[in-house]
Scaffold this motif. Sequence first.
Motif, PDB file in Angstrom:
ATOM      1  N   GLY A  21      35.764  50.982  29.181  1.00  0.00           N
ATOM      2  CA  GLY A  21      34.204  51.477  28.961  1.00  0.00           C
ATOM      3  C   GLY A  21      33.329  50.673  29.616  1.00  0.00           C
ATOM      4  O   GLY A  21      32.014  50.663  29.258  1.00  0.00           O
ATOM      5  N   LEU A  22      33.906  50.096  30.714  1.00  0.00           N
ATOM      6  CA  LEU A  22      32.583  49.444  31.688  1.00  0.00           C
ATOM      7  C   LEU A  22      32.871  49.733  32.948  1.00  0.00           C
ATOM      8  O   LEU A  22      32.963  49.022  33.925  1.00  0.00           O
ATOM      9  CB  LEU A  22      33.140  47.887  31.683  1.00  0.00           C
ATOM     10  N   PRO A  23      32.748  51.136  33.369  1.00  0.00           N
ATOM     11  CA  PRO A  23      32.645  51.418  34.664  1.00  0.00           C
ATOM     12  C   PRO A  23      31.413  50.817  35.650  1.00  0.00           C
ATOM     13  O   PRO A  23      31.605  50.825  36.632  1.00  0.00           O
ATOM     14  CB  PRO A  23      32.369  53.048  34.648  1.00  0.00           C
ATOM     15  N   GLU A  24      30.380  50.769  34.921  1.00  0.00           N
ATOM     16  CA  GLU A  24      29.335  50.165  35.581  1.00  0.00           C
ATOM     17  C   GLU A  24      28.782  48.833  34.954  1.00  0.00           C
ATOM     18  O   GLU A  24      28.142  48.706  33.931  1.00  0.00           O
ATOM     19  CB  GLU A  24      28.057  51.090  35.691  1.00  0.00           C
ATOM     20  N   ALA A  25      29.376  47.855  35.593  1.00  0.00           N
ATOM     21  CA  ALA A  25      28.689  46.144  35.024  1.00  0.00           C
ATOM     22  C   ALA A  25      27.412  46.063  35.324  1.00  0.00           C
ATOM     23  O   ALA A  25      26.815  46.708  35.932  1.00  0.00           O
ATOM     24  CB  ALA A  25      29.907  45.266  35.551  1.00  0.00           C
ATOM     25  N   GLY A  26      26.926  44.660  35.162  1.00  0.00           N
ATOM     26  CA  GLY A  26      25.861  44.313  35.477  1.00  0.00           C
ATOM     27  C   GLY A  26      25.641  44.202  37.096  1.00  0.00           C
ATOM     28  O   GLY A  26      26.331  44.761  37.923  1.00  0.00           O
ATOM     29  N   ALA A  27      24.667  43.272  37.430  1.00  0.00           N
ATOM     30  CA  ALA A  27      24.585  43.029  38.938  1.00  0.00           C
ATOM     31  C   ALA A  27      25.809  42.644  39.523  1.00  0.00           C
ATOM     32  O   ALA A  27      26.700  42.126  39.000  1.00  0.00           O
ATOM     33  CB  ALA A  27      23.490  42.099  39.225  1.00  0.00           C
ATOM     34  N   ARG A  28      26.332  43.048  40.696  1.00  0.00           N
ATOM     35  CA  ARG A  28      27.603  42.580  41.265  1.00  0.00           C
ATOM     36  C   ARG A  28      27.350  42.067  42.708  1.00  0.00           C
ATOM     37  O   ARG A  28      26.528  42.449  43.613  1.00  0.00           O
ATOM     38  CB  ARG A  28      28.438  43.967  41.419  1.00  0.00           C
ATOM     39  N   ILE A  29      28.070  41.077  43.004  1.00  0.00           N
ATOM     40  CA  ILE A  29      28.528  40.691  44.379  1.00  0.00           C
ATOM     41  C   ILE A  29      29.973  40.880  44.902  1.00  0.00           C
ATOM     42  O   ILE A  29      30.833  40.632  44.025  1.00  0.00           O
ATOM     43  CB  ILE A  29      28.128  39.256  44.401  1.00  0.00           C
ATOM     44  N   GLU A  30      30.229  41.599  45.843  1.00  0.00           N
ATOM     45  CA  GLU A  30      31.651  41.584  46.154  1.00  0.00           C
ATOM     46  C   GLU A  30      31.811  40.738  47.138  1.00  0.00           C
ATOM     47  O   GLU A  30      31.282  40.552  48.313  1.00  0.00           O
ATOM     48  CB  GLU A  30      31.785  42.848  46.838  1.00  0.00           C
ATOM     49  N   SER A  31      33.078  39.986  47.258  1.00  0.00           N
ATOM     50  CA  SER A  31      33.560  38.744  48.039  1.00  0.00           C
ATOM     51  C   SER A  31      35.043  38.629  47.729  1.00  0.00           C
ATOM     52  O   SER A  31      35.610  38.779  46.739  1.00  0.00           O
ATOM     53  CB  SER A  31      32.817  37.469  47.918  1.00  0.00           C
ATOM     54  N   VAL A  32      35.578  38.325  48.691  1.00  0.00           N
ATOM     55  CA  VAL A  32      37.170  37.677  48.918  1.00  0.00           C
ATOM     56  C   VAL A  32      37.185  36.197  48.983  1.00  0.00           C
ATOM     57  O   VAL A  32      38.234  35.587  49.203  1.00  0.00           O
ATOM     58  CB  VAL A  32      38.045  38.586  49.491  1.00  0.00           C
ATOM     59  N   SER A  33      35.852  35.489  49.283  1.00  0.00           N
ATOM     60  CA  SER A  33      35.971  34.323  49.261  1.00  0.00           C
ATOM     61  C   SER A  33      36.024  33.321  48.202  1.00  0.00           C
ATOM     62  O   SER A  33      35.245  33.371  47.517  1.00  0.00           O
ATOM     63  CB  SER A  33      34.603  33.790  50.112  1.00  0.00           C
ATOM     64  N   ASP A  34      37.107  32.612  48.267  1.00  0.00           N
ATOM     65  CA  ASP A  34      37.390  31.717  47.072  1.00  0.00           C
ATOM     66  C   ASP A  34      36.322  30.650  46.774  1.00  0.00           C
ATOM     67  O   ASP A  34      35.925  30.190  45.771  1.00  0.00           O
ATOM     68  CB  ASP A  34      38.779  31.119  46.864  1.00  0.00           C
ATOM     69  N   SER A  35      35.975  29.987  48.218  1.00  0.00           N
ATOM     70  CA  SER A  35      35.160  29.004  48.220  1.00  0.00           C
ATOM     71  C   SER A  35      33.948  29.364  47.659  1.00  0.00           C
ATOM     72  O   SER A  35      33.165  28.607  46.929  1.00  0.00           O
ATOM     73  CB  SER A  35      35.180  28.420  49.634  1.00  0.00           C
ATOM     74  N   PHE A  36      33.329  30.639  48.328  1.00  0.00           N
ATOM     75  CA  PHE A  36      31.762  31.000  47.568  1.00  0.00           C
ATOM     76  C   PHE A  36      31.978  31.198  46.146  1.00  0.00           C
ATOM     77  O   PHE A  36      31.217  30.924  45.197  1.00  0.00           O
ATOM     78  CB  PHE A  36      31.610  32.143  48.337  1.00  0.00           C
TER      79      PHE A  36
END
Length: 307
Positions: free
Chosen positions: A216-231
């Motif tokens: 039931g969470l198709p739209e979470a809050g603010a999102r950041i997309e990244s595959v950088s583990d250090s970030f």
Amino acid sequence: MQIKIRHISTFLEVARTVSVGKAAAVLNVSQPAVTRTIRELEEALGSALVEPDGRGIRLTAAGEEFRRHAGLGMAALRQGVDTLRRGAASLSPPLRVGALPTVSARIMPKAARRFLEQSPDGRLKIVTGENAVLLQQLAGGELDLVVGRLAAPESMIGLTFEHLYSEQVLFVVRPGHPLLARDPFDLAKLSRFTVLMPTAASVIRPFVDRFLIAHGLPEAGARIESVSDSFGRAFVRESDAVWIISEGVVANDVAAGHLAVLPIDTSETRGAVGLTMRADAERPLPLAMLIKAIRAACPPTGPAGVQ
């Protein structure tokens, strides 16, 4: 007409993706340019290589046969270039390994040490990136091996997969995060916090999307997309963000107390991690030794840490 490298590389990408549009996107050219290149190659060979299949395309019998030889030829060509570039240095070419961030953090350090103990003069080139990009480089002969998650069937054409272990996705936060104090835990509260997500092209993103929708969470809050583990590490430690990430990437951080796992049952996101190679690739001794070292570096039931 002479057959050029661009004809072969374009055909191999079309064969791998079974799509002119997807091949054009990967090659960064227009769809008409891909279609024109394939037609030029077919004219030079005197055989149709692709044919319509519903709304898509598929390889003809001639196309399947040519793909096998073309893949071998491109791999041999790259090896030849590597050999000449070594020149007077007389060094063995490095084994080129693609690894997902989770594998780079958990498996490859141990595997590299084991490999170099048995082969002191061995050379490795380890490339970390998204699964789709690594598989593209593997199919094109730029990598010898990829250690990552099992890709979708359409991405595994001409490739083989050996299962090593399985791992799941975790929701991690900084120690002392407000969500850790809630008992019982309410998954709906996630929408109040920034969520750090894997990118749309990452291999675990479909697992994450299905999980969020199913709960039931198709739209979470603010999102950041990244595959950088250090970030991800830096951002989560300095904020109240929630990081959705493969367990292998953060197992050491969790064990050290630098990150904490939210009490969410994510067992349904478990996926296979293993070795992917070209189906027609040879296994010279150094590569066989590296594969053995990678197997030995993997725990029998998957990476240690939180489950």
